[in-house]
Design an enzyme around this catalytic site. Structure first.
Site, PDB file in Angstrom:
ATOM      1  N   LYS A 203      93.524  53.310  60.452  1.00  0.00           N
ATOM      2  CA  LYS A 203      93.184  54.240  61.142  1.00  0.00           C
ATOM      3  C   LYS A 203      92.073  53.760  62.321  1.00  0.00           C
ATOM      4  O   LYS A 203      91.092  53.660  61.681  1.00  0.00           O
ATOM      5  CB  LYS A 203      92.964  55.803  60.993  1.00  0.00           C
ATOM      6  CG  LYS A 203      92.888  56.790  62.012  1.00  0.00           C
ATOM      7  CD  LYS A 203      92.555  57.995  61.332  1.00  0.00           C
ATOM      8  CE  LYS A 203      92.897  59.266  62.567  1.00  0.00           C
ATOM      9  NZ  LYS A 203      92.012  58.933  63.783  1.00  0.00           N
ATOM     10  N   PHE A 274     100.717  50.031  68.309  1.00  0.00           N
ATOM     11  CA  PHE A 274     101.429  50.462  66.933  1.00  0.00           C
ATOM     12  C   PHE A 274     102.768  51.162  67.075  1.00  0.00           C
ATOM     13  O   PHE A 274     103.506  51.302  65.902  1.00  0.00           O
ATOM     14  CB  PHE A 274     100.327  51.389  66.073  1.00  0.00           C
ATOM     15  CG  PHE A 274      99.831  52.237  66.759  1.00  0.00           C
ATOM     16  CD1 PHE A 274     100.478  53.705  67.142  1.00  0.00           C
ATOM     17  CD2 PHE A 274      98.337  52.416  66.875  1.00  0.00           C
ATOM     18  CE1 PHE A 274      99.580  54.504  67.974  1.00  0.00           C
ATOM     19  CE2 PHE A 274      98.019  53.329  67.527  1.00  0.00           C
ATOM     20  CZ  PHE A 274      98.411  54.390  68.098  1.00  0.00           C
ATOM     21  N   ARG A 347     103.991  66.515  67.077  1.00  0.00           N
ATOM     22  CA  ARG A 347     103.000  66.374  65.810  1.00  0.00           C
ATOM     23  C   ARG A 347     103.989  66.507  64.720  1.00  0.00           C
ATOM     24  O   ARG A 347     104.949  67.323  64.711  1.00  0.00           O
ATOM     25  CB  ARG A 347     101.960  67.576  65.271  1.00  0.00           C
ATOM     26  CG  ARG A 347     101.166  67.355  64.391  1.00  0.00           C
ATOM     27  CD  ARG A 347      99.665  68.193  64.260  1.00  0.00           C
ATOM     28  NE  ARG A 347      99.059  68.292  65.467  1.00  0.00           N
ATOM     29  CZ  ARG A 347      98.252  67.396  65.591  1.00  0.00           C
ATOM     30  NH1 ARG A 347      97.879  66.301  65.041  1.00  0.00           N
ATOM     31  NH2 ARG A 347      97.494  67.320  66.796  1.00  0.00           N
ATOM     32  N   LYS A 353      97.449  60.958  58.174  1.00  0.00           N
ATOM     33  CA  LYS A 353      96.181  60.260  58.425  1.00  0.00           C
ATOM     34  C   LYS A 353      95.344  60.932  57.341  1.00  0.00           C
ATOM     35  O   LYS A 353      95.278  61.896  56.870  1.00  0.00           O
ATOM     36  CB  LYS A 353      95.508  60.836  59.875  1.00  0.00           C
ATOM     37  CG  LYS A 353      95.280  62.213  60.209  1.00  0.00           C
ATOM     38  CD  LYS A 353      94.944  62.759  61.415  1.00  0.00           C
ATOM     39  CE  LYS A 353      94.595  64.018  61.800  1.00  0.00           C
ATOM     40  NZ  LYS A 353      94.338  64.390  63.000  1.00  0.00           N
TER      41      LYS A 353
END
Length: 458
Positions: A203, A274, A347, A353
């Site tokens: 991350k 990504f 979302r 995460k």
């Protein structure tokens, strides 16, 4: 050595230590502004300082800073921090005589505006803002295969979990188009789904960015303005999802650079890619397409365009070990992507995460008034750490708490991820009143969790 103690042989009229504050009175109203030294730059709460959206944070000035530090010093500081950018204009006192010759009386019936930049309150940036995020998004841009396409207008409530990305930029206006990005949910270390077979990546501590085929757009719909040579490296037939990145622990420097028009310091920024939203295929196929473009020997391989590495997680322990490795190097955390998942412009539980947080206590010293949807109630709690550092806590406050906030003198518990260069919590979140504590207590933070600490590579 303090790089701001003397610049080109010029010393400031007043020396401020890191974190020290000074009050400055407006020259045209009763307003009082706060000047603060923060590592390598000075901050002023006046609109003139905040409205310099085209200048990096460490290369902004205003009449209050010039009065406090000196014109010559400020000119030298701005030239050092942003050598290729515009230099500060002469102060009003030096140009007043010349301007009088050119001034005309205002037209009848019109109110003359004071000759002071303090009355401009269309602030774009506030280093200490407490409630700058908009309550709702009013319009979005679709992440379809066609660059710059627009989707149906939709209202979506802001999510506090992503304030670390959103607070790095200005709030969007209702007219701006916001890209529909795939946003992550939290993965609970103890109760989260089995990550075996999921794709794992670091991350990054950067600024989330959407490339629409011609320009970089922030997740709030604000355009970034890199030099043309940076944009020329990118393909024009796809959309890309990634982060503008200046390295581990360099979030504040990265924000300063990417908010600057054509800054020479863009050479220190990379676009970490990504995903490719314009390709409606499973993640493995999307990643293969990205590897063909940006991997070793790819059609658009470049030092500025980096494909984020993904590896398959073999177990929960594998993920936790990787999290430990990344954080020990100064990284932010770990991301998990479900194998075979499609790109969703919302979302989703297909993207998770993982970050480590710290808890600490602080004493409430005041209540900052709310703005926008929180107007008339508390916008943030003004707090002081055990170390004496001052900061605000706005995230985590419910409407009920905002209407009846903890009293001044109360000890509260807050949660955060790391310390800024100024030694204060970065994006703290309110947890509750610490009824069993009678004095604040700072968290014990390892050196690699402090912003600006150099680190190796994973």
């Amino acid at each position: 050595m303090d790089e701001l103690a003397e610049i080109a042989g010029i010393r400031p009229k007043v020396i401020l230590a890191d974190g020290q504050r000074h009050e400055a009175k407006s020259q045209s109203s009763s307003a009082v502004y706060t000047i603060k030294r923060t590592m390598d730059h000075y901050y002023c709460s006046c609109p003139a300082w905040r409205n310099q959206g085209g200048a990096p944070v460490n290369a902004r000035t205003c009449k209050h800073l010039k009065t406090l530090l000196g014109d010559n010093y400020e000119n030298a500081r701005i030239k050092m921090k942003n050598p290729a950018g515009p230099q500060p204009k002469a102060s009003a006192s030096k140009t007043k005589a010349a301007s009088k010759v050119k001034k005309r009386a205002p037209a009848a019936g019109k109110r003359k505006k004071p000759a002071d930049d303090d009355d401009d309150d269309d602030a774009e940036y506030d280093e200490e803002k407490t409630d700058a995020r908009p309550a709702k998004r009013l319009k979005k841009a679709s992440s379809s295969s066609k660059p710059q396409s627009k989707g149906k207008a939709k209202e979506v409530d802001e999510d506090e979990e992503d304030e670390d990305e959103e607070d790095a930029e200005d709030a969007p206006s209702a007219a701006k188009s916001v890209p529909e990005l795939l946003l992550a949910n939290k993965w609970d270390i103890e109760t989260g789904p089995d990550p075996t077979g999921w794709w794992m990546s670091e991350k990054l501590d950067g600024v989330r960015t959407y490339f629409d085929g011609s320009q970089f757009i922030s997740r709030l719909g604000n355009p970034f303005t890199p030099p043309n040579w940076f944009l020329d490296k990118l393909p024009k037939d796809v959309t890309l999802d990634g982060e503008l990145y200046g390295g581990r622990g360099e979030f504040q420097s990265t924000v300063s650079i990417v908010k600057t028009v054509n800054s020479v310091h863009w050479k220190n920024i990379s676009f970490q890619i990504f995903d490719i939203p314009s390709l409606p295929l499973p993640f493995e196929d999307r990643y293969a397409a990205l590897r063909a473009k940006f991997g070793p020997g790819g059609t658009h391989a470049s030092d500025q365009l980096i494909l984020v590495e993904h590896v398959l997680a073999t177990s929960r322990e594998h993920v936790l070990q990787r999290l430990k490795e990344v954080e020990s190097l100064g990284g932010e955390g770990v991301m998990l992507r479900r194998a075979g998942s499609l790109y969703e412009g919302r979302r989703s539980s297909s993207l998770l995460k993982i970050k480590t947080f710290y808890d600490a206590e602080a004493v409430v010293t005041g209540h900052a008034p709310g703005k926008g949807r929180n107007k008339g109630i508390t916008g943030a709690l003004m707090c002081k750490m055990e170390s004496g550092k001052l900061f605000n806590v706005g995230s985590g406050l419910t409407d009920k708490i905002r209407k009846a906030p903890p009293a001044v003198g109360s000890i509260i518990t807050y949660r955060f991820q790391e310390l800024t260069r100024d030694g204060v919590p970065r994006f703290p979140s309110y947890i509750g009143v610490a009824i069993d504590k009678d004095e604040p207590k700072d968290a014990e933070i390892p050196a690699h969790r402090k912003a600006g600490v150099a680190s190796g590579s994973a």
